[in-house]
Write a protein that holds these residues in place. Sequence first.
Motif: not given
Length: 143
Positions: A1-7, A96-106
Amino acid sequence: MKKHILCSIDLAYIKEAAAILVEAEKQASLDNAKLTVITVIPDYRSSWVGSFFKEGTLRKAALAASEQLRELVKATLPDQEHVKCIVEIGVVYEQVLNNIKKLKIDLVVLGAHKPNVIDRLIGPNASRIVRKSPASTLVIRLN
């Protein structure tokens, strides 16, 4: 289940960006996930080229990118007022990679153009994100 998506969106390809954004919203709606949209503008300040620009040019570019990104989201997803928009300055795949980690992207949703010889030698941003991302990645093939 996805909680947060980064586009991840490239504002230089606005038509393609809208298609990527629509797919990201579809993915978010499946699990009622949060959707964040990011665009990255290059940082020229540390390069020799940067010495030719007036002070404040990069800030103006970031503000213009933020406005254009918000307009794109509003035009493409008019019912999605909850979408967060981020403009970063730097190297695309790094930000993008920094924000994936910072925002806990699924899940990361991004576009990729058909690879050419240069892409195979250097590696485009999309392939670097796919290889290094701790989150699942959905790549939308663009023509």
